[in-house]
Design an enzyme around this catalytic site. Structure first.
Site, PDB file in Angstrom:
ATOM      1  N   ASP A  13       0.880  -1.180   0.000  1.00 11.03           N
ATOM      2  CA  ASP A  13       0.000   0.000   0.000  1.00 11.03           C
ATOM      3  C   ASP A  13       0.913   1.224   0.000  1.00 11.03           C
ATOM      4  O   ASP A  13       2.131   1.100   0.122  1.00 11.03           O
ATOM      5  CB  ASP A  13      -0.887  -0.010   1.262  1.00 11.03           C
ATOM      6  CG  ASP A  13      -1.790   1.220   1.357  1.00 11.03           C
ATOM      7  OD1 ASP A  13      -2.414   1.584   0.347  1.00 11.03           O
ATOM      8  OD2 ASP A  13      -1.865   1.833   2.446  1.00 11.03           O
ATOM      9  N   SER A  14       0.292   2.409  -0.089  1.00 15.35           N
ATOM     10  CA  SER A  14       1.086   3.629  -0.011  1.00 15.35           C
ATOM     11  C   SER A  14       1.511   3.936   1.428  1.00 15.35           C
ATOM     12  O   SER A  14       2.414   4.729   1.633  1.00 15.35           O
ATOM     13  CB  SER A  14       0.264   4.801  -0.546  1.00 15.35           C
ATOM     14  OG  SER A  14      -0.927   4.912   0.207  1.00 15.35           O
ATOM     15  N   CYS A  76      -4.401  -1.686  -1.695  1.00 14.40           N
ATOM     16  CA  CYS A  76      -4.619  -0.263  -1.921  1.00 14.40           C
ATOM     17  C   CYS A  76      -5.621  -0.138  -3.070  1.00 14.40           C
ATOM     18  O   CYS A  76      -5.401  -0.710  -4.143  1.00 14.40           O
ATOM     19  CB  CYS A  76      -3.283   0.375  -2.292  1.00 14.40           C
ATOM     20  SG  CYS A  76      -3.418   2.075  -2.862  1.00 14.40           S
ATOM     21  N   GLU A 157      -3.084   9.445   8.199  1.00 16.08           N
ATOM     22  CA  GLU A 157      -1.618   9.294   8.268  1.00 16.08           C
ATOM     23  C   GLU A 157      -1.014  10.278   9.285  1.00 16.08           C
ATOM     24  O   GLU A 157       0.038  10.023   9.844  1.00 16.08           O
ATOM     25  CB  GLU A 157      -0.975   9.506   6.884  1.00 16.08           C
ATOM     26  CG  GLU A 157      -1.230   8.370   5.897  1.00 16.08           C
ATOM     27  CD  GLU A 157      -0.318   7.142   6.082  1.00 16.08           C
ATOM     28  OE1 GLU A 157       0.746   7.266   6.698  1.00 16.08           O
ATOM     29  OE2 GLU A 157      -0.706   6.044   5.614  1.00 16.08           O
ATOM     30  N   CYS A 189     -11.119   2.649   0.085  1.00 18.40           N
ATOM     31  CA  CYS A 189      -9.727   3.013   0.388  1.00 18.40           C
ATOM     32  C   CYS A 189      -9.356   2.213   1.627  1.00 18.40           C
ATOM     33  O   CYS A 189     -10.124   2.181   2.598  1.00 18.40           O
ATOM     34  CB  CYS A 189      -9.617   4.514   0.677  1.00 18.40           C
ATOM     35  SG  CYS A 189      -7.995   4.991   1.287  1.00 18.40           S
ATOM     36  N   HIS A 191      -7.310   2.748   3.874  1.00 18.62           N
ATOM     37  CA  HIS A 191      -7.090   3.524   5.102  1.00 18.62           C
ATOM     38  C   HIS A 191      -8.381   3.674   5.919  1.00 18.62           C
ATOM     39  O   HIS A 191      -8.335   3.827   7.130  1.00 18.62           O
ATOM     40  CB  HIS A 191      -6.597   4.937   4.767  1.00 18.62           C
ATOM     41  CG  HIS A 191      -5.138   5.039   4.463  1.00 18.62           C
ATOM     42  ND1 HIS A 191      -4.585   4.533   3.317  1.00 18.62           N
ATOM     43  CD2 HIS A 191      -4.113   5.611   5.149  1.00 18.62           C
ATOM     44  CE1 HIS A 191      -3.280   4.784   3.305  1.00 18.62           C
ATOM     45  NE2 HIS A 191      -2.974   5.442   4.410  1.00 18.62           N
TER      46      HIS A 191
HETATM   47  N1  DGL Z   1      -4.808   3.138   0.947  1.00 24.08           N
HETATM   48  C1  DGL Z   1      -4.916   3.634  -0.387  1.00 24.08           C
HETATM   49  C2  DGL Z   1      -6.208   3.232  -1.041  1.00 24.08           C
HETATM   50  O1  DGL Z   1      -6.763   2.224  -0.686  1.00 24.08           O
HETATM   51  C3  DGL Z   1      -4.667   5.037  -0.729  1.00 24.08           C
HETATM   52  C4  DGL Z   1      -4.055   6.037  -0.024  1.00 24.08           C
HETATM   53  C5  DGL Z   1      -3.297   7.075  -0.802  1.00 24.08           C
HETATM   54  O2  DGL Z   1      -3.906   8.005  -1.346  1.00 24.08           O
HETATM   55  O3  DGL Z   1      -2.104   6.925  -0.805  1.00 24.08           O
HETATM   56  O4  DGL Z   1      -6.664   3.875  -1.948  1.00 24.08           O
END
Ligand code: DGL
Length: 274
Positions: A13-14, A76, A157, A189, A191
């Site tokens: 993931d990011s 992600c 974050e 997402c 997150h």
């Molecule tokens: N966790 C990522 C997702 O599911 C994205 C977060 C980011 O924008 O880096 O889209």
């Protein structure tokens, strides 16, 4: 494809978002080992172009394959929406690649459709139309409302969770007229499960909130089982490894929400020679 079941599962993931999926994977398959890559140096992916996201995702996938991973989970949504197909086309013969969108769409269609469904995600995910296209490709009359909620990733974050700031931002986004009336909401997402409870609270716990973590973990388990790659016994003293492309103290802190033990965290810049 190699047949050794003792190889690790690769997850990326990011940033911390993929930990929601990593945690779910460990819940359903505690004997599996895992290599996680959080591309914190390039976060947020949601604000980047599809070319940039594919460039990062490609390098990480290659790295996880070099680490001998038996499957690569794109934990992600942003990378899943723009990079899954090209990655599968490039590496699909060598390794199974799993995205976090298809399993959730399948779950929605088989358990909740035709409920009016909202999808929230990063700008790149919503711009790609991935959820809407997939849902409507199978169920053309489906009522899908998609909205980008770009402040949520930096908010999480930066550690703004369970407080007044996060409540105000969540409320501002979900008060959107169309989103207010949904019967189900997809957290598009990885997150967002971190703030799932606050989101449920906004809807007075009356809307089904879907996130990819548990659904994707089951998909990965079934896939490994079908391939005969499920691990039966955990290796002695073996520890999962978590790589980040840039060190942030927050990554370690949030990992404490998911894993009891201190994680084995390493910094690795895959792009330093570019
Ligand atoms: N966790 C990522 C997702 O599911 C994205 C977060 C980011 O924008 O880096 O889209």
């Amino acid at each position: 494809m190699k047949t050794d079941a003792n190889r690790p599962i690769g997850v990326f993931d990011s940033g911390v978002g993929g930990l929601t999926v990593a945690h779910a994977l460990k819940q359903v398959m505690p004997e599996e080992s895992m290599i996680y890559f959080g591309d914190t140096a390039h976060l947020p992916y949601g604000e980047k172009s599809p070319e940039a996201i594919l460039h990062y995702a490609d390098k990480i996938t290659r790295f996880l394959m070099d680490q001998n991973c038996k499957t690569v989970v794109i934990a992600c949504n942003t990378a899943s929406s723009v990079a899954y197909r090209p990655l599968r086309d490039s590496y699909g013969e060598e390794v199974d690649i799993v995205n976090v969108i298809d399993p959730v769409v399948e779950y929605y269609l088989s358990h909740l459709a035709p409920a009016k469904v909202g999808v929230i995600g990063t700008k790149a995910t919503i711009r790609s139309g991935a959820y809407e296209k997939k849902i409507k490709g199978i169920s053309p009359e489906a009522n899908v409302i998609s909205r980008a909620t770009p402040l949520l990733v930096p908010m999480i974050e930066e550690g703004f969770i369970f407080d007044n700031i996060s409540n105000a931002i969540i409320r501002a986004y979900l008060s959107d007229e169309a989103l207010r009336s949904v019967e189900a909401l997809i957290l598009g997402c990885t997150h967002y499960p971190i703030i799932k409870n606050q989101i449920s609270k906004f809807y007075d716990f009356s809307v089904e909130i879907l996130d990819s973590a548990a659904i994707v973990a089951r998909t990965v388990k079934n896939l490994l089982d079908r391939r005969g790659l499920l691990r039966r016994k955990k290796g002695d003293g073996e520890k999962d490894v978590f790589y980040v492309s840039d060190y942030t103290s927050y990554f370690e802190k949030i990992s404490g929400m998911f894993f009891e033990e201190k994680i084995n965290l390493k910094k690795l810049d895959l792009w330093k020679d570019e």
